[in-house]
Scaffold this active site. Structure first.
Site, PDB file in Angstrom:
ATOM      1  N   ASP A  73      83.204   1.200  65.071  1.00 18.78           N
ATOM      2  CA  ASP A  73      81.877   1.521  64.595  1.00 18.78           C
ATOM      3  C   ASP A  73      82.018   2.759  63.870  1.00 18.78           C
ATOM      4  O   ASP A  73      82.823   3.633  63.931  1.00 18.78           O
ATOM      5  CB  ASP A  73      81.240   2.188  66.249  1.00 18.78           C
ATOM      6  CG  ASP A  73      79.905   2.678  65.803  1.00 18.78           C
ATOM      7  OD1 ASP A  73      79.408   2.792  64.762  1.00 18.78           O
ATOM      8  OD2 ASP A  73      79.119   2.868  66.751  1.00 18.78           O
ATOM      9  N   SER A 103      72.227   2.323  69.109  1.00 20.02           N
ATOM     10  CA  SER A 103      72.173   3.492  68.535  1.00 20.02           C
ATOM     11  C   SER A 103      71.230   4.315  68.671  1.00 20.02           C
ATOM     12  O   SER A 103      71.285   5.072  69.919  1.00 20.02           O
ATOM     13  CB  SER A 103      71.877   2.556  66.823  1.00 20.02           C
ATOM     14  OG  SER A 103      71.893   3.556  65.914  1.00 20.02           O
ATOM     15  N   HIS A 163      79.365  -1.558  64.830  1.00 23.04           N
ATOM     16  CA  HIS A 163      78.335  -0.522  65.355  1.00 23.04           C
ATOM     17  C   HIS A 163      76.987  -1.797  66.042  1.00 23.04           C
ATOM     18  O   HIS A 163      76.358  -1.412  66.992  1.00 23.04           O
ATOM     19  CB  HIS A 163      77.512   0.202  64.590  1.00 23.04           C
ATOM     20  CG  HIS A 163      76.411   1.214  64.923  1.00 23.04           C
ATOM     21  ND1 HIS A 163      76.743   2.175  65.659  1.00 23.04           N
ATOM     22  CD2 HIS A 163      74.925   1.038  64.587  1.00 23.04           C
ATOM     23  CE1 HIS A 163      75.639   2.765  66.192  1.00 23.04           C
ATOM     24  NE2 HIS A 163      74.532   2.096  65.400  1.00 23.04           N
TER      25      HIS A 163
END
Length: 418
Positions: free
Chosen positions: A329, A234, A360
């Site tokens: 995601d 991320s 994700h």
């Protein structure tokens, strides 16, 4: 007498175990349940329905689950498909060094659908799932500006060094670093905001902070240089790609579901570098029927010429990069960002692992899918995406590939045993 066993009883959280039930009647319908309580007391459960073999046995590695939390043959299904009793909770190990997750396994006669079974179990046992192997040392880090925790494998070393980064919630998350140290890496779980005396909010990415962390790690007598690896997910993947681009110490980078441009925060380095960010389009936030925030539309198209100055110049990377993408995601269009970064790189310097159905939060295989969760700093839970079974397969495969990639480019390691 009915007996349920897990072998080995004590194991690392990313390693497989074998669950077996013996002593049943041939063809008997049973429910296998796994449950654990995290460090906040939140309970997670999974269940699967089976029919005993002619020898009165159930082995999830051989016999298909007929329903429940999953279906089909999944040797680790009871562990991989755990879900919270309370919505929007994420299963995450905070106290990596102090204790394992204790997973209670129970077998019930018939089909038990409720979270609180009606009958007493026919048999039960308990498994310990650790995030550090025996001999791994956790060392708190508070040196200069650097804040985090260093995990050192047992033995004299030196060991290949890896910096481990998480994302936009901030704080210090250590479970992946503990598992990497158990694989033979000297792993620094690095905080970069909302921890200790670091800034509570992320205003900018100061590359000199990450350079200081890299130099500190390489100075350690148990760390083998001259280069190191970085793993980031991320926002941490955005940082990792920036480190790979501008810091010569970084020779192997694992980018997991991130971006390839600066978003929301500029990247700065002394007086030499300023990459402005692409602003978030917060007016595009969507809300699900459950009231969770879907941020998938808040990113402007990074291919817009107006945003070219915000791209991380990955053509400058001299090391190797492994891009890991979950195609389901719902936080970023991660596949697009990976492809844009790779288009600027020599093909021999990068590789893409792209997983349909994965969300994700691609983590080591001991972590069940978290498709929605609450995080620090967000007024509502966030949607991460993913489908349980393809996500589980993606975590198993990608973790093996991540470890191999780091071993290949940082040097072989000798993993320790639990």
């Amino acid at each position: 007498m009915v007996e349920v066993t897990v072998t080995p009883r004590c194991s690392l959280a990313d390693r497989p175990v074998r669950v077996r039930v013996r002593g049943l009647r041939p063809g008997q319908a049973v429910t296998l349940r796994a449950r654990l309580a995290d460090e906040q007391g939140e309970e997670f459960q999974s269940r699967a329905f089976f029919r005993a073999s002619q020898t009165g046995e159930v082995d999830p590695g051989c016999h298909p689950a007929l329903g429940g939390s999953y279906s089909g043959v999944w040797p680790m299904g009871l562990f991989w498909f755990l879900q919270p009793n309370t919505p929007f909770r994420r299963l995450i190990k905070r106290d990596v060094a102090g204790s394992p997750f204790l997973v209670h396994l129970e077998v019930f006669d018939g089909i038990e659908l409720g979270s609180q079974p009606r009958e007493r179990p026919l048999a039960s046992c308990r498994a310990e799932r650790w995030y550090m192997s025996r001999g791994v040392q956790r060392v708190p880090v508070r040196e200069g500006r650097v804040r985090g925790a260093l995990f050192l494998p047992a033995g004299a070393g030196p060991f290949p060094g890896v910096i481990d980064l998480f994302g936009g919630a901030g704080g210090l998350i250590e479970f992946r670093a503990g598992l990497l140290a158990s694989r033979g890496f000297a792993a620094l779980a690095l905080a970069f905001f909302a921890y200790d005396d670091l800034p509570q909010m992320l205003a900018q990415l100061d590359l000199s902070y990450f350079e200081e962390a890299a130099e500190m790690l390489l100075r350690h007598p148990k760390v083998r240089g001259p280069g190191l690896g970085v793993v980031g997910v991320s926002k941490g993947a955005e940082v990792a790609l920036s480190m790979a681009t501008f810091l010569p110490q970084v020779v192997a980078t694992v980018w997991i579901n991130g971006t390839s441009s600066l978003h929301g925060n500029p990247l700065v380095y002394k007086d030499d570098l300023l990459i402005p960010p692409i602003p978030y389009c917060i007016e595009r936030i969507l809300f699900t029927e459950l009231g969770a925030m879907d941020n998938s539309a808040i990113f402007s198209d990074p291919r817009d010429p107006a945003y070219s100055i915000s791209a991380i110049p990955t053509q400058k990377i001299r090391g190797k990069v492994l891009f890991v993408v979950g195609e389901a995601d719902r936080s970023f269009n991660s596949k697009l960002f990976a492809e844009l970064a790779m288009a600027r790189m020599p093909p021999e310097n990068c590789r893409l692992l792209s997983y349909p159905g994965a969300g994700h939060l691609i983590e080591p295989p001991g972590s069940p899918l978290c498709s929605i969760s609450s995080i620090r700093g967000s007024p509502r839970p966030l949607v991460w995406g993913g489908e349980a079974q393809p996500h589980a397969k993606a975590q198993e495969h990608s973790w093996q590939e991540i470890v191999r990639f780091l071993e290949l480019h940082l040097g072989s390691v000798i993993p320790t045993k639990l």
